[in-house]
Design an enzyme around this catalytic site. Structure first.
Site: not given
Ligand code: HPA
Length: 278
Positions: A34, A65, A87, A89-90, A117, A212-213, A236, A248
């Site tokens: 991302s 994506h 991912h 989580y999918e 990201a 998460m990747s 963030n 998100h």
């Molecule tokens: N946590 C997990 N995954 C992320 C975050 C986060 O704060 N920001 C972007 N991907």
């Protein structure tokens, strides 16, 4: 667990497809996370192929994506970019990128440059910052190599993020006047964001960024014999470290705002590999 026989057939077909469309393998493959999609605009003589044409590749469905590879060159360096990754989580499976990465290796790719990201755990890396991944923490303690045969599965993870190439990237950032910190990336399974208590724990463990990747792919790539590098874009502050609610949308918005600078550095980094023997 991966059914290696079925996967092998899909990998062979995928290698054939890549070879027939793009010719010999480029030395460098980039996974675009991302916020990094803009890097595609830096690819010259670009040709695209959707993952649907590559049976060993995943078909992820996360917002933001596109699922295709783009092959071309940046300056003097040939490159293939992967837009879209699977991912954990999918599906709950962390093996989703095994076929794609093994295809790249068998085709002849040498280096996997991952981008993502992340949430920042450090105030000196506010949203918009770039971090070179020096090491990672596999917080879920999941491995995509469970069930793999042979002693090759006992992969040495010391120096998984290539130390020499990291030095090269840091020197390039300095020349380009870009703030590039090095840090530790912590994998959280998601898809929910972390709790503030989890973030405090990750920070105490030595993590600088959370996402998460990336970690399953690094393990798969090192097992396959690819060199690995990683760049994380802070979208963030991690949970509990800022008053802003974590969504998100927020991460996508910040990724868009800083994406151009990130993509420009990525392009400069890829181009600089033309001077190296990978
Ligand atoms: N946590 C997990 N995954 C992320 C975050 C986060 O704060 N920001 C972007 N991907």
């Amino acid at each position: 667990m991966i059914d290696n026989k079925t996967l092998d057939v899909a990998i062979a077909a995928s290698v054939d497809k890549l070879q027939s469309l793009f010719g010999a393998a480029p030395e460098v493959a980039v996974v675009l996370g991302s916020g990094w999609a803009g890097a595609v605009s830096h690819v010259q003589d670009a040709k695209a192929l959707p993952y649907t044409e590559l049976p060993a590749f995943p078909q992820p469905k996360v917002e933001g994506h596109v699922n295709e590879v783009v092959c071309g060159r940046i300056g003097g360096q040939r490159v293939i970019m992967l837009r879209g990754r699977a991912h954990t989580y999918e599906s709950g499976e962390c093996t989703g990128m095994a076929g794609a990465l093994r295809t790249l290796k068998r085709w002849g790719v040498k280096l996997l440059l991952q981008t993502n990201a992340s949430g920042s755990l450090r105030s000196h890396m506010p949203p918009g910052s770039l971090m070179l991944i020096a090491d990672h923490i596999n917080a879920p303690q999941r491995s995509p190599l469970v069930g793999e045969p042979g002693s090759q599965r006992f992969v040495d993870m010391v120096g998984a993020y290539d130390p020499e190439l990291r030095q090269h990237a840091l020197a390039l950032a300095k020349r380009e006047n870009l703030m590039l910190g090095e840090g530790v990336y912590c994998w959280a399974l998601g898809p929910q964001f972390e709790t503030p208590a989890e973030i405090r724990m990750f920070a105490a463990w030595g993590a600088d960024a959370v996402g998460m990747s990336t970690v399953p792919e690094t393990i798969l790539a090192r097992h396959a014999g690819l060199k690995v590098m990683g760049l994380a874009l802070m979208t963030n502050m991690a949970a509990g470290l800022s008053a802003e609610a974590l969504t998100h949308d927020l991460t996508l918005k910040q990724a868009q705002m800083s994406g151009e600078r990130a993509a420009a550095f990525l392009a400069a980094l890829v181009a600089s590999f033309a001077e190296l023997t990978l």
